[in-house]
Scaffold this active site. Structure first.
Site, PDB file in Angstrom:
ATOM      1  N   LYS A 192      41.634 -13.851  15.969  1.00 17.18           N
ATOM      2  CA  LYS A 192      41.716 -14.403  17.321  1.00 17.18           C
ATOM      3  C   LYS A 192      40.951 -15.718  17.362  1.00 17.18           C
ATOM      4  O   LYS A 192      39.728 -15.741  17.277  1.00 17.18           O
ATOM      5  CB  LYS A 192      41.131 -13.447  18.361  1.00 17.18           C
ATOM      6  CG  LYS A 192      41.539 -13.911  19.766  1.00 17.18           C
ATOM      7  CD  LYS A 192      40.634 -13.460  20.875  1.00 17.18           C
ATOM      8  CE  LYS A 192      39.392 -14.283  21.024  1.00 17.18           C
ATOM      9  NZ  LYS A 192      39.602 -15.656  21.494  1.00 17.18           N
ATOM     10  N   GLU A 266      27.996 -14.126  12.622  1.00 20.71           N
ATOM     11  CA  GLU A 266      27.396 -15.435  12.376  1.00 20.71           C
ATOM     12  C   GLU A 266      27.190 -16.053  13.747  1.00 20.71           C
ATOM     13  O   GLU A 266      28.151 -16.409  14.414  1.00 20.71           O
ATOM     14  CB  GLU A 266      28.347 -16.261  11.494  1.00 20.71           C
ATOM     15  CG  GLU A 266      27.653 -17.376  10.774  1.00 20.71           C
ATOM     16  CD  GLU A 266      27.676 -18.645  11.572  1.00 20.71           C
ATOM     17  OE1 GLU A 266      26.689 -18.886  12.311  1.00 20.71           O
ATOM     18  OE2 GLU A 266      28.661 -19.371  11.498  1.00 20.71           O
ATOM     19  N   CYS A 300      26.594 -24.634  14.868  1.00 27.36           N
ATOM     20  CA  CYS A 300      25.609 -23.551  14.966  1.00 27.36           C
ATOM     21  C   CYS A 300      24.356 -23.846  14.158  1.00 27.36           C
ATOM     22  O   CYS A 300      23.262 -23.432  14.520  1.00 27.36           O
ATOM     23  CB  CYS A 300      26.223 -22.229  14.537  1.00 27.36           C
ATOM     24  SG  CYS A 300      27.099 -22.348  12.986  1.00 27.36           S
ATOM     25  N   GLU A 397      19.858 -22.547  22.591  1.00 30.79           N
ATOM     26  CA  GLU A 397      20.844 -23.331  21.847  1.00 30.79           C
ATOM     27  C   GLU A 397      21.623 -24.175  22.855  1.00 30.79           C
ATOM     28  O   GLU A 397      22.256 -23.634  23.761  1.00 30.79           O
ATOM     29  CB  GLU A 397      21.791 -22.379  21.114  1.00 30.79           C
ATOM     30  CG  GLU A 397      22.793 -23.093  20.261  1.00 30.79           C
ATOM     31  CD  GLU A 397      23.696 -22.144  19.462  1.00 30.79           C
ATOM     32  OE1 GLU A 397      24.158 -21.142  20.022  1.00 30.79           O
ATOM     33  OE2 GLU A 397      23.944 -22.441  18.285  1.00 30.79           O
TER      34      GLU A 397
HETATM   35  P1  NAI Z   1      31.622 -17.158  22.716  1.00 30.11           P
HETATM   36  O1  NAI Z   1      30.708 -16.423  21.819  1.00 30.11           O
HETATM   37  O2  NAI Z   1      31.875 -16.620  24.072  1.00 30.11           O
HETATM   38  O3  NAI Z   1      33.051 -17.311  22.021  1.00 30.11           O
HETATM   39  C1  NAI Z   1      33.304 -17.202  20.639  1.00 30.11           C
HETATM   40  C2  NAI Z   1      34.581 -16.384  20.432  1.00 30.11           C
HETATM   41  O4  NAI Z   1      34.390 -15.048  20.904  1.00 30.11           O
HETATM   42  C3  NAI Z   1      35.797 -16.902  21.175  1.00 30.11           C
HETATM   43  O5  NAI Z   1      36.925 -16.685  20.380  1.00 30.11           O
HETATM   44  C4  NAI Z   1      35.848 -16.016  22.416  1.00 30.11           C
HETATM   45  O6  NAI Z   1      37.117 -15.906  22.975  1.00 30.11           O
HETATM   46  C5  NAI Z   1      35.395 -14.697  21.865  1.00 30.11           C
HETATM   47  N1  NAI Z   1      34.782 -13.781  22.832  1.00 30.11           N
HETATM   48  C6  NAI Z   1      34.131 -14.073  23.987  1.00 30.11           C
HETATM   49  N2  NAI Z   1      33.685 -12.948  24.569  1.00 30.11           N
HETATM   50  C7  NAI Z   1      34.035 -11.923  23.772  1.00 30.11           C
HETATM   51  C8  NAI Z   1      33.839 -10.510  23.821  1.00 30.11           C
HETATM   52  N3  NAI Z   1      33.188  -9.938  24.806  1.00 30.11           N
HETATM   53  N4  NAI Z   1      34.313  -9.768  22.815  1.00 30.11           N
HETATM   54  C9  NAI Z   1      34.968 -10.335  21.801  1.00 30.11           C
HETATM   55  N5  NAI Z   1      35.196 -11.648  21.697  1.00 30.11           N
HETATM   56  C10 NAI Z   1      34.727 -12.443  22.663  1.00 30.11           C
HETATM   57  O7  NAI Z   1      31.141 -18.638  22.823  1.00 30.11           O
HETATM   58  P2  NAI Z   1      31.523 -19.717  23.934  1.00 30.11           P
HETATM   59  O8  NAI Z   1      31.573 -19.142  25.298  1.00 30.11           O
HETATM   60  O9  NAI Z   1      32.750 -20.372  23.468  1.00 30.11           O
HETATM   61  O10 NAI Z   1      30.272 -20.666  23.848  1.00 30.11           O
HETATM   62  C11 NAI Z   1      29.069 -20.329  24.509  1.00 30.11           C
HETATM   63  C12 NAI Z   1      27.881 -20.764  23.737  1.00 30.11           C
HETATM   64  O11 NAI Z   1      27.854 -20.008  22.522  1.00 30.11           O
HETATM   65  C13 NAI Z   1      27.872 -22.207  23.276  1.00 30.11           C
HETATM   66  O12 NAI Z   1      27.330 -23.058  24.224  1.00 30.11           O
HETATM   67  C14 NAI Z   1      27.003 -22.109  22.059  1.00 30.11           C
HETATM   68  O13 NAI Z   1      25.658 -22.155  22.438  1.00 30.11           O
HETATM   69  C15 NAI Z   1      27.315 -20.764  21.490  1.00 30.11           C
HETATM   70  N6  NAI Z   1      28.299 -20.819  20.397  1.00 30.11           N
HETATM   71  C16 NAI Z   1      27.863 -20.693  19.134  1.00 30.11           C
HETATM   72  C17 NAI Z   1      28.744 -20.790  18.102  1.00 30.11           C
HETATM   73  C18 NAI Z   1      28.320 -20.677  16.705  1.00 30.11           C
HETATM   74  O14 NAI Z   1      29.026 -21.107  15.823  1.00 30.11           O
HETATM   75  N7  NAI Z   1      27.202 -20.074  16.426  1.00 30.11           N
HETATM   76  C19 NAI Z   1      30.156 -21.058  18.311  1.00 30.11           C
HETATM   77  C20 NAI Z   1      30.540 -21.115  19.697  1.00 30.11           C
HETATM   78  C21 NAI Z   1      29.615 -21.019  20.672  1.00 30.11           C
END
Ligand code: NAI
Length: 794
Positions: A192, A266, A300, A397
């Site tokens: 996904k 991760e 990240c 972050e």
């Molecule tokens: P997120 O963690 O919500 O999204 C990442 C992925 O998880 C997306 O594909 C999303 O659709 C999916 N997702 C969201 N909620 C879920 C759930 N309950 N169960 C399963 N999958 C789920 O991150 P988001 O909202 O895009 O970004 C929020 C913050 O997260 C950013 O500001 C940043 O600080 C952090 N982030 C960190 C990342 C990293 O690589 N460590 C990558 C993206 C965001």
């Protein structure tokens, strides 16, 4: 008028846009950019769609389908149906497929780079020169692992159907990091992509189909967090790999607790970028540009906390401001810009909110004087100085182009500041003194350390974090293990776990003279001393025939806290040499051997059956095994495309909690404690609840074996009560639990709070066999890999 002379004078850049025609054509070919999912080798008819926009212009790029739980279900079914054939074709055939995928990515590099840039907003320079070449590199590298699977991972098999959820910051690269090892291992995938950036995943799925990847091996379901939730909740998957926010990572850990789904996470970071006073400041400035302004800081492992030696802080900040003034921000398709667009207005708003919080805190904020593009989702490079280590902008972050700068005076203060974060993904150390760099690197709690460099990645080197940055590694040999399981374990039944009988079912033991035995209730063993239970309560210990043969202390929260404090105080053990740890393990074995008869009688009394002496001998054997391993669980020097070395070092986790299996009171105890301490961990051990006396007798062996105080702490009592306290304890770094599924579920769920590493197992394991009761599996659970990148050359 522009003349050659005037251009030489100003060195101004003209626009150098990359054409987007191939992407427009590709979108047009797909119902003018309206997509269903990619399931079982074909696009499905689209369902309810949502818009995917170009963040640089705000214009509509495409529409994709919001995946429902039925969509997820049909994708999982397709992956399940494709699994047997994909496993059976074997490593070489899969290697050919992966090789074909790598070639196909290279052939379509321009389409993929432009599509990624349009969808995400990152500069074409990055997608063209970094994202897409690295995607190809991952498929090539993992074609190699597929080819070598049988020989290099003998006894292991692919874990099965994998659910993979990825973020929006490196959409296709994150796909490659997850899909390549899964396919190499013989797994099939339901992926996904993030809702902001689903297009390159769909494009890749199509390219893969055209390259001959069998239907159902790779399925892509688009949608937002709700679709992600449906995938996490689906009981048809064997492995879940997630990259994204720590918040969602914790939810996933809780939801999957006790399901047996193999998990790798991760998560976020707040990586330190440490500059010592002898560093080459001009190189440092370029390093900072790569660390925090690369991909607009939406990385990240971004070096978002600049820690500078006080003496050079002013000079460095001056240079940084000058460099920030020259950064170019604009259309991501322009080949000569440095920074593109933020992925989405939602993310832009998050960045603004955090920056506002920094300003409100009283930190000094600086941004360059130039103006941002008038439209689109842009944010300027930003520097905060005068910040306090506890400020929100230092702890949270931000995931944007925002750098916070702090100063330190001594190397130990730098380490303290660097580790003052719940995260532990990456770090960067800048100094011309290699001795200093290599002294600091092991002290930083992060999975990656870049010396005089930043944001270097390669398929041959593992990537992943410590602490709340998650667990598991992507890339390299360690990344392959995330998609493999020992073949014997795959269908192991649940282990029998006889609970202690309740009530006093038999007579109290008497001496040979018929007198009542002298009360001897073993205490706990904490910090090298025998300690009374805080509550003063005891539990009876029964013989196999039900007689009471002794009592042990019934530990409580306070006892556990004391034991954890003692274990934390013994951290010097991690610095003991492997040779030294081996000597102590041999000495423990020697001292156990001299008391073999006594231990055997005790085991026989508790367990019955007369196998006591064999168990003691096996325990001595096992102690020898880990004495042998103590100086042999080597790391590696990875062969990455860099003029330099990447050292993969196995480091202890820190403080490990060990809940021992019920059977084999001595062997079970030794099987957990010995690998843990051989690798430099300190431990809090809960012995077999039913048969605890072998472990309490063991104090005397430990006391006479030169083991430093606090390395092994033992608290008896109700396993599931004690282990819960340990799982909730923020300073416990890892927890091993061998017991019933309900207890394992509670451990996995409770440990989500600080994302401690868990190894909770409820299936049968033959503790008496070398194949299942000892070896590399234990060593890898006792360690985590730190990759230290050291470029060379002047
Ligand atoms: P997120 O963690 O919500 O999204 C990442 C992925 O998880 C997306 O594909 C999303 O659709 C999916 N997702 C969201 N909620 C879920 C759930 N309950 N169960 C399963 N999958 C789920 O991150 P988001 O909202 O895009 O970004 C929020 C913050 O997260 C950013 O500001 C940043 O600080 C952090 N982030 C960190 C990342 C990293 O690589 N460590 C990558 C993206 C965001």
């Amino acid at each position: 008028m522009t003349t050659v002379a005037s251009i030489f004078e100003s060195m101004a850049y003209g626009p150098a846009p990359e054409g987007d025609a191939p992407v427009r054509e590709w979108l047009e070919r797909h119902q003018l950019g309206t997509f269903g999912h990619f399931i079982n080798g074909a696009f499905t008819k689209h369902g309810t769609t949502f818009a995917v926009n170009d963040p640089a212009t705000g214009s509509l790029l495409a529409k994709v389908t919001q995946g429902t739980s039925d969509d997820v279900d049909s994708a999982v079914r397709a992956a399940r149906a494709a699994l047997p054939a994909w496993q059976q074709i074997g490593g070489h055939a899969r290697a050919r497929h992966l090789y074909a995928l790598a070639r196909a990515v290279q052939k379509h590099a321009r389409l993929l780079a432009v599509l990624e840039t349009l969808d995400n907003g990152k500069p074409i320079r990055e997608t063209r020169d970094l994202d897409i070449p690295l995607v190809a590199r991952h498929f090539y590298h993992h074609a190699g692992w597929a080819q070598l699977l049988a020989s290099e991972f003998d006894g292991f098999t692919g874990v099965g159907v994998c659910g993979q959820i990825i973020p929006w910051n490196f959409p296709l690269l994150m796909l490659a990091w997850k899909v390549a090892p899964a396919l190499a291992a013989g797994c099939t995938v339901v992926l996904k992509p993030a809702e902001f950036t689903p297009l390159t995943a769909l494009c890749f799925a199509e390219i893969a189909r055209d390259a001959g990847l069998p239907a159902g091996v790779l399925n892509v379901v688009t949608g937002d967090g709700e679709t992600g939730k449906a995938l996490v909740a689906h009981r048809g998957i064997d492995k879940l790999a997630f990259t994204g926010s720590t918040e969602v990572g914790k939810i996933i850990r809780r939801v999957t607790a006790g399901t047996g789904v193999k998990l790798s996470l991760e998560l976020g970071g707040k990586s330190p970028f440490i500059v010592f006073d002898d560093a080459d400041l001009d190189s440092v400035v370029e390093g900072v540009v790569d660390a925090i302004w690369f991909n607009q800081g939406q990385v990240c492992c971004a070096g978002s906390r600049l820690l500078v030696h006080e003496g050079v802080a002013f000079a460095l900040e001056e240079k940084l401001r000058a460099r920030m003034e020259t950064l170019r921000i604009g259309s991501p398709l322009d080949k000569s810009i440095d920074m593109g667009a933020i992925v989405d207005p939602i993310q832009l708003e998050r960045i603004r909110t955090l920056v506002d919080a920094g300003v409100a805190d009283g930190s000094q904020m600086w941004q360059p004087s130039w103006a941002l593009p008038a439209t689109g989702c842009f944010y300027p490079p930003t520097l905060f100085t005068g910040v306090s280590p506890a400020a929100r902008i230092v702890q949270d972050e931000i995931f944007g182009p925002v750098l916070v700068s702090m100063t330190f005076r001594t190397p130990s203060e730098a380490v303290e500041l660097a580790n003052n974060t719940p995260f532990g993904l990456a770090s960067s150390i800048w100094t011309e003194n290699i001795n200093l760099a290599l002294d600091i690197a092991p002290k930083i709690k992060s999975g990656i350390v870049w010396v005089n460099s930043s944001n270097l990645f390669d398929a041959a080197a593992g990537f992943g974090g410590y602490k709340e940055s998650g667990f598991g590694r992507e890339g390299g040999r360690e990344g392959m293990y995330e998609y493999l399981v020992p073949a014997w374990k795959q269908h192991a039944p649940d282990a029998a776990d006889p609970v202690p009988p309740v009530g006093n079912t038999g007579a109290t033991a008497r001496t040979e003279a018929g007198l009542p035995a002298l009360d001897r209730t073993p205490k706990f063993f904490i910090g090298g001393k025998q300690a009374r239970p805080d509550g003063g309560y005891t539990l009876p210990v029964r013989a196999a025939d039900g007689r009471t043969i002794g009592e042990v202390g019934d530990g409580n929260r306070k006892d556990i806290r004391n034991a954890v404090s003692a274990a934390l105080a013994a951290k010097g053990w991690a610095r003991a040499t492997g040779h030294n740890r081996a000597q102590i393990l041999y000495y423990i074995a020697e001292n156990l051997s001299t008391r073999a008869g006594e231990f055997a009688r005790r085991i026989d009394a508790m367990v019955g059956g007369g196998g006591g002496l064999i168990e003691v001998e096996r325990s001595i054997d096992r102690l020898f095994t880990y004495a042998a391993w103590a100086d042999k669980h080597d790391g590696a020097v990875h062969n990455v495309p860099l003029r330099g070395v990447t050292l993969a070092m196995n480091e202890p986790l820190g403080c490990l909690a060990l809940a021992c299996p019920t059977q084999h009171p001595l062997l079970g105890f030794v099987s957990l404690v010995a690998p843990a301490i051989a690798m430099g961990n300190t431990t809090v051990v809960i012995p077999s609840e039913r048969h605890p006396l072998a472990a309490t007798d063991f104090y005397q062996v430990l006391e006479t074996s030169d083991l430093p105080d606090g390395v092994v702490n033992i608290v008896t009592g109700s396993r599931d009560v004690l282990v819960k306290t340990l799982a909730e304890h923020d300073e416990v770094d890892g927890i091993w639990y061998f017991g019933p599924r309900a207890g394992a579920t509670a451990v996995e769920r409770a440990s989500a709070d600080n994302m401690k590493r868990t190894w909770a197992e409820w299936t049968e394991r033959d503790w008496t066999s070398a194949a299942q009761g000892e070896g590399r599996e234990f060593l890898s659970h006792a360690t985590q890999v730190k990759n230290i990148w050291i470029p060379y050359g002047e």
